[in-house]
Design an enzyme around this catalytic site. Structure first.
Site, short mmCIF file in Angstrom:
data_model
loop_
_atom_site.label_atom_id
_atom_site.label_comp_id
_atom_site.label_asym_id
_atom_site.label_seq_id
_atom_site.Cartn_x
_atom_site.Cartn_y
_atom_site.Cartn_z
N GLU A 1 -7.89 -9.89 -7.11
CA GLU A 1 -8.92 -8.84 -7.24
C GLU A 1 -9.07 -8.39 -8.68
OE1 GLU A 1 -8.50 -5.85 -3.84
OE2 GLU A 1 -6.73 -7.11 -3.65
N SER B 1 0.85 -1.18 0.00
CA SER B 1 0.00 0.00 0.00
C SER B 1 0.89 1.23 0.00
CB SER B 1 -0.89 -0.02 1.24
OG SER B 1 -1.31 1.30 1.56
N LYS C 1 0.64 -3.50 4.73
CA LYS C 1 -0.24 -4.23 3.82
C LYS C 1 0.46 -5.13 2.81
CE LYS C 1 -4.10 -3.35 2.96
NZ LYS C 1 -5.50 -3.14 3.10
#
Ligand code: ARG
Length: 461
Positions: A287, A274, A280
């Site tokens: 996704e 991130s 993260k």
């Protein structure tokens, strides 16, 4: 190309609106291959000489090289790949080039080019589906003992081997592979010779063309042949279905990679960080695949909607088939490649899967089955175990923490051997019907897939 009938040039806006060269240039190799075969049929019919046929072949091969080296100048004013190549050929070799379009229309030409293109790409997708199946099998074989809860409604249901869960996707992809093989049969039909819509007064040997291009058969109705796009819709459906299968797997992977599940560890190479939150590690590949599947379904809908109101035969609307088709093919190929790469190196966190499968409620069905085997009707057994479950929640005690007398309060049928049921190992071992996840079955299935997926398989002859 049609200057005879017209007094003024096509408006620049119309040229920009109608051009397809910006995307159909990628059909160039198929267009050239088709033209070389067509030239052979023209020679065979005595329309061109052997020398002219040779000149055409040589010119077309040169054009191919120019396109591949980036030296070819595509012209928007020539609308599409067919006219760009034909015009360049005539510039190069003169009259012989101007004879090439005899007894041919762009309508049967584009139908041929797209079929050749779909044929090659269907094979390419077929191989990538196998690649993905092999990656799943590899992961399954790396963690043959890992057990996970199987879910329905995303609620824990019964224990299964993790490899059984992965092999479920291998099955789905196998059906997709068979769908590709089936749709390939309908792609693999040679339309050239249908002309604009009604063939030609100049008789060409269509079988010769088919043979040269490796088609087992030729189309039987010229009107159908120039306006049929079913084969594209069918391929786009199969691509959507593959996407949907990958998208379901994506959802599993995304859940598994969360702190809440923690069943899987994806490699650094297949995750992203991130820009803001330093901790993260995001499963972007999954996704994106879930997201891109929306495009695949959209592309299919776009084509079906384009076709639905078309009168016979060719209508320019059909030019709108290409962008969604190209997009679906490009998208599914890379999705399969990247997903295969990611799954092949993923790691299962057996500490977490073990913890999740230690949930005693996963064995509630097995307890009911235990009573059934002692003669209790299943409906009654179901109710008894339901009451024991409620009692267990209330007492904050696991099934294994009760003593026999507690069990017997719910049913006199319980005996000492009930405690043997309360093991995940037993639960798995007992599930030995065909298709059920006993370790012996799953091992046999892995052997089956190992063999099937290591044999070379191709749609092409
Ligand atoms: N670019 C056209 C297509 O993709 C080729 C066929 C054009 N035929 C015609 N009669 N305008 O469909």
């Amino acid at each position: 190309m049609w200057k005879g009938r017209f007094q003024t040039e096509t408006s620049n806006l119309v040229q920009r609106y109608g051009e397809s060269i910006s995307y159909d240039w990628r059909l160039y190799a198929h267009d050239i291959e088709g033209s070389i075969a067509h030239a052979a049929a023209l020679q065979d019919a005595g329309i061109i000489t052997k020398t002219e046929e040779r000149k055409i072949g040589k010119g077309l091969r040169e054009i191919k090289k120019e396109i591949e080296s980036g030296d070819f100048r595509f012209r928007m004013s020539l609308e599409d790949i067919h006219m760009n190549i034909e015009s360049a050929l005539t510039d190069k070799i003169g009259d012989a080039g101007a004879k090439l379009h005899t007894a041919r229309s762009r309508n049967d030409q584009v139908a041929l080019d797209v079929r050749l293109y779909c044929r090659a790409e269907t094979e390419a997708i077929f191989q990538r589906v196998m690649l993905m199946q092999r990656a799943l099998l590899k992961l399954a074989k790396q963690f043959p003992e890992a057990v996970v809860p199987g879910y329905t409604h995303l609620q824990r249901g019964q224990p299964v081997l993790f490899s059984h869960h992965l092999l479920a996707y291998v099955e789905m992809l196998e059906r997709d592979r068979m769908r590709l093989a089936d749709c390939f049969k309908r792609i693999n039909i040679m339309p050239l010779g249908s002309g604009a819509l009604a063939g030609s007064t100049i008789l060409l040997n269509r079988r010769l063309v088919a043979e040269k291009l490796g088609f087992p058969s030729v189309s039987q109705n010229s009107m159908d042949a120039v306006s049929d796009r079913d084969f594209i819709a069918e391929l786009m459906f199969v691509i959507s279905m593959i996407g949907i299968h990958l998208s379901r797997l994506s959802e599993d992977v995304i859940l598994w990679a969360s702190a809440e599940f923690g069943f899987i560890e994806l490699s650094d190479a297949h995750t992203t960080g991130s820009s803001l939150m330093p901790q993260k590690k995001n499963p972007d590949v999954a996704e994106l695949t879930r997201g891109k599947t929306g495009r695949l379904v959209g592309n299919l809908m776009s084509l079906l909607t384009t076709i639905k109101g078309l009168p016979m035969t060719y209508n320019r609307d059909l030019q709108e088939d290409k962008e969604p088709l190209f997009d679906s093919i490009d998208t599914i190929k890379i999705a399969l490649e990247v997903f295969a790469e990611m799954m092949a190196v993923a790691k299962i966190r057996e500490d977490r899967t073990r913890e999740a499968t230690s949930d005693p409620f996963l064995l509630a069905t097995d307890l009911a089955d235990y009573l059934v085997l002692k003669g209790v009707p299943f409906r009654q057994a179901h109710e008894v175990i339901g009451r024991i479950t409620a009692y267990s929640i209330e007492q904050k005690k696991d099934f294994g923490d009760f003593d026999l007398s507690e069990y017997q309060q719910f049913s006199e049928v319980f005996e000492k051997d009930v405690f043997a049921v309360l093991s995940v190992e037993t639960a798995l071992k007992s599930r030995k019907a065909i298709g059920a996840p006993s370790p012996t079955n799953v091992k046999r299935q892995m052997g089956y897939w190992e063999k099937r997926l290591s044999t070379k398989s191709t749609l092409l002859k």
